[in-house]
Design a protein around this motif. Sequence first.
Motif, PDB file in Angstrom:
ATOM      1  N   ASN A   1       0.784  -1.119   0.110  1.00 10.58           N
ATOM      2  CA  ASN A   1       0.029   0.001  -0.123  1.00 10.58           C
ATOM      3  C   ASN A   1       0.850   1.199   0.304  1.00 10.58           C
ATOM      4  O   ASN A   1       2.095   1.292   0.281  1.00 10.58           O
ATOM      5  CB  ASN A   1      -0.628   0.014   1.157  1.00 10.58           C
ATOM      6  CG  ASN A   1      -1.886  -0.925   1.435  1.00 10.58           C
ATOM      7  OD1 ASN A   1      -2.335  -1.788   0.258  1.00 10.58           O
ATOM      8  ND2 ASN A   1      -2.102  -1.546   2.377  1.00 10.58           N
ATOM      9  N   SER A   2       0.189   2.267  -0.406  1.00 13.09           N
ATOM     10  CA  SER A   2       0.794   3.486  -0.340  1.00 13.09           C
ATOM     11  C   SER A   2       2.313   3.442  -1.228  1.00 13.09           C
ATOM     12  O   SER A   2       3.098   3.876  -0.573  1.00 13.09           O
ATOM     13  CB  SER A   2       1.193   4.100   1.097  1.00 13.09           C
ATOM     14  OG  SER A   2       0.066   4.228   1.877  1.00 13.09           O
ATOM     15  N   LEU A   3       2.301   2.875  -2.248  1.00 15.65           N
ATOM     16  CA  LEU A   3       3.518   2.746  -3.053  1.00 15.65           C
ATOM     17  C   LEU A   3       4.089   4.111  -3.625  1.00 15.65           C
ATOM     18  O   LEU A   3       3.454   5.128  -3.761  1.00 15.65           O
ATOM     19  CB  LEU A   3       2.993   1.882  -4.349  1.00 15.65           C
ATOM     20  CG  LEU A   3       2.875   0.361  -3.951  1.00 15.65           C
ATOM     21  CD1 LEU A   3       2.041  -0.251  -5.154  1.00 15.65           C
ATOM     22  CD2 LEU A   3       4.182  -0.186  -3.957  1.00 15.65           C
ATOM     23  N   LYS A   4       5.435   4.035  -3.679  1.00 14.38           N
ATOM     24  CA  LYS A   4       6.310   5.167  -3.912  1.00 14.38           C
ATOM     25  C   LYS A   4       6.874   4.742  -5.101  1.00 14.38           C
ATOM     26  O   LYS A   4       7.371   3.700  -5.648  1.00 14.38           O
ATOM     27  CB  LYS A   4       7.190   5.454  -2.882  1.00 14.38           C
ATOM     28  CG  LYS A   4       6.454   5.839  -1.410  1.00 14.38           C
ATOM     29  CD  LYS A   4       7.352   6.000  -0.250  1.00 14.38           C
ATOM     30  CE  LYS A   4       6.922   6.373   0.957  1.00 14.38           C
ATOM     31  NZ  LYS A   4       7.834   6.589   2.142  1.00 14.38           N
ATOM     32  N   PRO A   5       7.311   5.903  -6.075  1.00 11.71           N
ATOM     33  CA  PRO A   5       8.546   5.617  -7.248  1.00 11.71           C
ATOM     34  C   PRO A   5       9.446   4.872  -6.752  1.00 11.71           C
ATOM     35  O   PRO A   5      10.018   3.983  -7.483  1.00 11.71           O
ATOM     36  CB  PRO A   5       8.694   6.977  -7.643  1.00 11.71           C
ATOM     37  CG  PRO A   5       7.431   7.839  -7.095  1.00 11.71           C
ATOM     38  CD  PRO A   5       7.000   7.183  -5.827  1.00 11.71           C
ATOM     39  N   GLU A   6       9.962   4.937  -5.551  1.00 11.56           N
ATOM     40  CA  GLU A   6      11.293   4.204  -5.220  1.00 11.56           C
ATOM     41  C   GLU A   6      11.028   2.664  -4.955  1.00 11.56           C
ATOM     42  O   GLU A   6      12.001   2.085  -4.611  1.00 11.56           O
ATOM     43  CB  GLU A   6      12.064   4.895  -3.920  1.00 11.56           C
ATOM     44  CG  GLU A   6      11.057   5.084  -2.809  1.00 11.56           C
ATOM     45  CD  GLU A   6      10.516   6.591  -2.815  1.00 11.56           C
ATOM     46  OE1 GLU A   6      10.086   7.304  -3.892  1.00 11.56           O
ATOM     47  OE2 GLU A   6      10.406   7.345  -1.647  1.00 11.56           O
ATOM     48  N   ASP A   7       9.685   2.246  -4.750  1.00  9.41           N
ATOM     49  CA  ASP A   7       9.424   0.863  -4.449  1.00  9.41           C
ATOM     50  C   ASP A   7       9.244   0.287  -6.377  1.00  9.41           C
ATOM     51  O   ASP A   7       9.382  -1.018  -6.156  1.00  9.41           O
ATOM     52  CB  ASP A   7       8.017   0.732  -4.359  1.00  9.41           C
ATOM     53  CG  ASP A   7       7.940   1.206  -2.925  1.00  9.41           C
ATOM     54  OD1 ASP A   7       6.815   1.826  -2.448  1.00  9.41           O
ATOM     55  OD2 ASP A   7       8.739   1.025  -2.097  1.00  9.41           O
ATOM     56  N   THR A   8       9.822   0.998  -7.134  1.00 16.18           N
ATOM     57  CA  THR A   8       9.921   0.402  -8.418  1.00 16.18           C
ATOM     58  C   THR A   8      10.991  -0.654  -8.532  1.00 16.18           C
ATOM     59  O   THR A   8      12.250  -0.316  -8.349  1.00 16.18           O
ATOM     60  CB  THR A   8      10.150   1.125  -9.686  1.00 16.18           C
ATOM     61  OG1 THR A   8       9.031   2.219  -9.463  1.00 16.18           O
ATOM     62  CG2 THR A   8      10.323   0.681 -10.797  1.00 16.18           C
ATOM     63  N   ALA A   9      10.997  -2.064  -8.729  1.00 14.15           N
ATOM     64  CA  ALA A   9      11.927  -2.882  -8.835  1.00 14.15           C
ATOM     65  C   ALA A   9      11.037  -4.501  -9.327  1.00 14.15           C
ATOM     66  O   ALA A   9       9.983  -4.360  -9.522  1.00 14.15           O
ATOM     67  CB  ALA A   9      12.523  -3.268  -7.296  1.00 14.15           C
ATOM     68  N   VAL A  10      12.205  -5.123  -9.795  1.00 14.85           N
ATOM     69  CA  VAL A  10      11.571  -6.462  -9.928  1.00 14.85           C
ATOM     70  C   VAL A  10      11.511  -7.218  -8.403  1.00 14.85           C
ATOM     71  O   VAL A  10      12.703  -7.218  -7.718  1.00 14.85           O
ATOM     72  CB  VAL A  10      12.637  -7.429 -10.808  1.00 14.85           C
ATOM     73  CG1 VAL A  10      12.211  -8.864 -11.307  1.00 14.85           C
ATOM     74  CG2 VAL A  10      12.727  -6.811 -12.225  1.00 14.85           C
ATOM     75  N   HIS A  11      10.469  -7.714  -8.114  1.00 13.95           N
ATOM     76  CA  HIS A  11      10.388  -8.496  -6.850  1.00 13.95           C
ATOM     77  C   HIS A  11      10.117  -9.885  -6.873  1.00 13.95           C
ATOM     78  O   HIS A  11       9.589 -10.550  -7.871  1.00 13.95           O
ATOM     79  CB  HIS A  11       8.931  -8.145  -6.290  1.00 13.95           C
ATOM     80  CG  HIS A  11       8.803  -6.445  -5.840  1.00 13.95           C
ATOM     81  ND1 HIS A  11       8.887  -5.579  -6.706  1.00 13.95           N
ATOM     82  CD2 HIS A  11       8.774  -5.937  -4.463  1.00 13.95           C
ATOM     83  CE1 HIS A  11       9.001  -4.317  -5.852  1.00 13.95           C
ATOM     84  NE2 HIS A  11       8.790  -4.715  -4.788  1.00 13.95           N
ATOM     85  N   TYR A  12      11.160 -10.433  -6.299  1.00 14.31           N
ATOM     86  CA  TYR A  12      11.312 -12.043  -6.044  1.00 14.31           C
ATOM     87  C   TYR A  12      10.809 -12.441  -4.888  1.00 14.31           C
ATOM     88  O   TYR A  12      11.045 -11.871  -3.866  1.00 14.31           O
ATOM     89  CB  TYR A  12      12.897 -12.215  -6.407  1.00 14.31           C
ATOM     90  CG  TYR A  12      13.505 -11.879  -7.638  1.00 14.31           C
ATOM     91  CD1 TYR A  12      14.228 -10.545  -7.585  1.00 14.31           C
ATOM     92  CD2 TYR A  12      13.370 -12.714  -8.788  1.00 14.31           C
ATOM     93  CE1 TYR A  12      14.557 -10.164  -8.758  1.00 14.31           C
ATOM     94  CE2 TYR A  12      14.105 -12.131  -9.996  1.00 14.31           C
ATOM     95  CZ  TYR A  12      14.637 -10.890 -10.061  1.00 14.31           C
ATOM     96  OH  TYR A  12      15.293 -10.494 -11.024  1.00 14.31           O
ATOM     97  N   CYS A  13       9.983 -13.880  -4.929  1.00 14.64           N
ATOM     98  CA  CYS A  13       9.793 -14.480  -3.777  1.00 14.64           C
ATOM     99  C   CYS A  13      10.839 -15.672  -3.539  1.00 14.64           C
ATOM    100  O   CYS A  13      11.452 -16.002  -4.531  1.00 14.64           O
ATOM    101  CB  CYS A  13       8.276 -15.280  -3.816  1.00 14.64           C
ATOM    102  SG  CYS A  13       8.200 -15.954  -5.323  1.00 14.64           S
TER     103      CYS A  13
END
Length: 120
Positions: A82-94
């Motif tokens: 939630n409340s996502l920010k531009p700096e959260d932009t990334a490839v997310h891996y589990c």
Amino acid sequence: VQLQASGGGLVQPGGSLRLSCTASGNINSINDMGWYRQVPGKQRELVALINRGGGTNYADSVKGRFTISRDNAKNTVYLQMNSLKPEDTAVHYCNADIAVIGSKWFSTYWGQGTQVTVSS
């Protein structure tokens, strides 16, 4: 054993996304499950971890905004962002620490990555 991640996409700042990751194969037991992220030119970094009992750990940058959870019956881990920010932009891996059937030893497995882009 395979981990299949889904749920990434493009969202505006302040928006929300929910990532899912399901483990499949000859699974005996799963301990820790987690989410990491990586941007080009930087090391992969921890976002959140959850143990089998539900105990959690978060990166300081996402505390109060992200929630990790899991469904042990479905071998699935979730990341509510939630409340996502531009700096959260990334490839997310589990990832997950998994013992296969017939073994007592745990190995770490990774999903294929899902892109999260936060932009207006």
